[in-house]
Design an enzyme around this catalytic site. Structure first.
Site, PDB file in Angstrom:
ATOM      1  N   ASP A 119     -10.102   2.275  -1.593  1.00  0.00           N
ATOM      2  CA  ASP A 119      -8.933   1.433  -1.822  1.00  0.00           C
ATOM      3  C   ASP A 119      -9.450   0.131  -2.459  1.00  0.00           C
ATOM      4  OD1 ASP A 119      -6.337   0.163  -1.454  1.00  0.00           O
ATOM      5  OD2 ASP A 119      -7.251  -0.876   0.247  1.00  0.00           O
ATOM      6  N   ASP A 158      -7.254  -3.377  -2.804  1.00  0.00           N
ATOM      7  CA  ASP A 158      -6.779  -4.623  -2.191  1.00  0.00           C
ATOM      8  C   ASP A 158      -7.060  -4.639  -0.699  1.00  0.00           C
ATOM      9  OD1 ASP A 158      -5.610  -5.868  -4.525  1.00  0.00           O
ATOM     10  OD2 ASP A 158      -4.266  -4.145  -4.518  1.00  0.00           O
TER      11      ASP A 158
HETATM   12  C1  XBP Z   1      -2.052  -2.868  -2.347  1.00  0.00           C
HETATM   13  C2  XBP Z   1      -0.697  -3.194  -2.670  1.00  0.00           C
HETATM   14  C3  XBP Z   1      -0.408  -3.806  -3.951  1.00  0.00           C
HETATM   15  C4  XBP Z   1      -0.841  -5.241  -4.091  1.00  0.00           C
HETATM   16  C5  XBP Z   1      -0.174  -5.834  -5.277  1.00  0.00           C
HETATM   17  O1  XBP Z   1      -2.034  -1.817  -1.374  1.00  0.00           O
HETATM   18  O2  XBP Z   1       0.205  -2.929  -1.912  1.00  0.00           O
HETATM   19  O3  XBP Z   1       0.966  -3.779  -4.101  1.00  0.00           O
HETATM   20  O4  XBP Z   1      -0.449  -5.989  -2.951  1.00  0.00           O
HETATM   21  O5  XBP Z   1      -0.436  -5.110  -6.421  1.00  0.00           O
HETATM   22  P1  XBP Z   1      -3.311  -0.879  -1.195  1.00  0.00           P
HETATM   23  P2  XBP Z   1       0.688  -4.812  -7.514  1.00  0.00           P
HETATM   24  O6  XBP Z   1      -4.475  -1.790  -0.933  1.00  0.00           O
HETATM   25  O7  XBP Z   1      -3.001  -0.043   0.017  1.00  0.00           O
HETATM   26  O8  XBP Z   1      -3.466  -0.046  -2.437  1.00  0.00           O
HETATM   27  O9  XBP Z   1       1.572  -6.020  -7.590  1.00  0.00           O
HETATM   28  O10 XBP Z   1      -0.080  -4.570  -8.783  1.00  0.00           O
HETATM   29  O11 XBP Z   1       1.425  -3.604  -7.007  1.00  0.00           O
HETATM   30 MG    MG Z   2      -5.553  -2.058   0.838  1.00  0.00          MG
END
Ligand code: XBP
Ligand code: MG
Length: 251
Positions: A9, A11
């Site tokens: 993953d 973020d």
């Molecule tokens: C990450 C997210 C993303 C980011 C924002 O979740 O939920 O939406 O917060 O990115 P994960 P975008 O780590 O579970 O993948 O605005 O580009 O969607």
């Molecule tokens: Mg995440």
């Protein structure tokens, strides 16, 4: 069974991007469009229950601004806001102020040297992933990942398993050959929904979430000189995550 690939993953897992990265980028896009929307660090904790920036903005409107007057074509407006937010976010990454979490760069290098295959399965956009790798690791690191599965590639975002199933299919691997790395309950539900064994590194937004299905839950991956804290699971006497530990956990 031999460990063949690691799927990450982005973020919250590769870097703490949410509170001081995505959140201010959303706020900058709102200000740019002269909207009186502002997401505090606290409010953002609730908004994170929905993955995907476009989906998160719609959730915010439904829950917190039901009376907001909005353009007729809401989807187009949200898409434009999200595009602008992505630019603010990548500009912010370019300042180099969002570092990778402890142990991430080391483990990626070790895994690559050990011949493990690498991939990314994320909800954010591919532009955001490549910017993070470019500015926080190196330009070359983008090519270390044979699949970068991101954003709208699948219809259903995490916690649905689709993005992990897509990644496995692209790699021609089964879940039994891989380990996933996540930081959130939505993330582990997605990974485990695809039958992947998963290691979780928590952050302040996710520490209290349910990770009962995880192989290991840690505060971070650790470094030789910076032991990680074990919140769940057996580190087999080690103080940080390396390829030898991953192979040990896998066998
Ligand atoms: C990450 C997210 C993303 C980011 C924002 O979740 O939920 O939406 O917060 O990115 P994960 P975008 O780590 O579970 O993948 O605005 O580009 O969607
Ligand atoms: Mg995440």
């Amino acid at each position: 069974m031999t460990l063949q690939a690691l799927i990450f993953d982005v973020d919250g897992t590769l870097a703490d991007t949410e509170r001081d990265g995505h959140r201010p980028a959303f706020n900058a896009a709102f200000a740019q469009h002269k909207l009186d929307w502002h997401w505090s660090a606290e409010l953002y904790g609730d908004l994170l229950s929905v993955t995907g920036g476009k989906e998160r903005m719609k959730y915010y409107l439904r829950k917190y601004r039901p009376d907001a007057s909005l353009p007729e074509d809401l989807d187009a407006f949200i898409a434009q806001l999200h595009k602008d937010k992505t630019r603010h976010y990548t500009d912010l990454l370019a300042t180099g102020n969002i570092p990778l979490r402890p142990g991430v760069a080391r483990l990626l290098r070790e895994a690559k040297a050990a011949g493990l295959r690498l991939a990314i399965a994320t909800t954010t956009t591919v532009d955001n992933v490549t910017a993070l790798l470019r500015y926080s690791l190196s330009e070359a690191s983008i090519s270390w990942f044979e699949v970068i599965a991101a954003g709208d590639l699948v219809a259903a975002k995490k916690p649905a398993p689709d993005i992990y199933l897509y990644t496995l299919q692209k790699m021609g691997l089964s879940a039994a050959d891989c380990l996933a790395f996540e930081d959130s309950e939505n993330g582990i539900r997605s990974a485990c929904g695809a039958n992947l064994r998963t290691i979780v590194t928590v952050n302040d937004y996710t520490r209290q979430q349910d990770f009962s299905e995880a192989l290991l839950v840690l505060d971070h991956l650790g470094e030789p000189e910076q032991a990680c804290e074990v919140l769940q699971g057996d580190m087999q006497g080690r103080s940080y995550v390396d390829v030898a530990l991953l192979r040990g956990l896998f066998s």
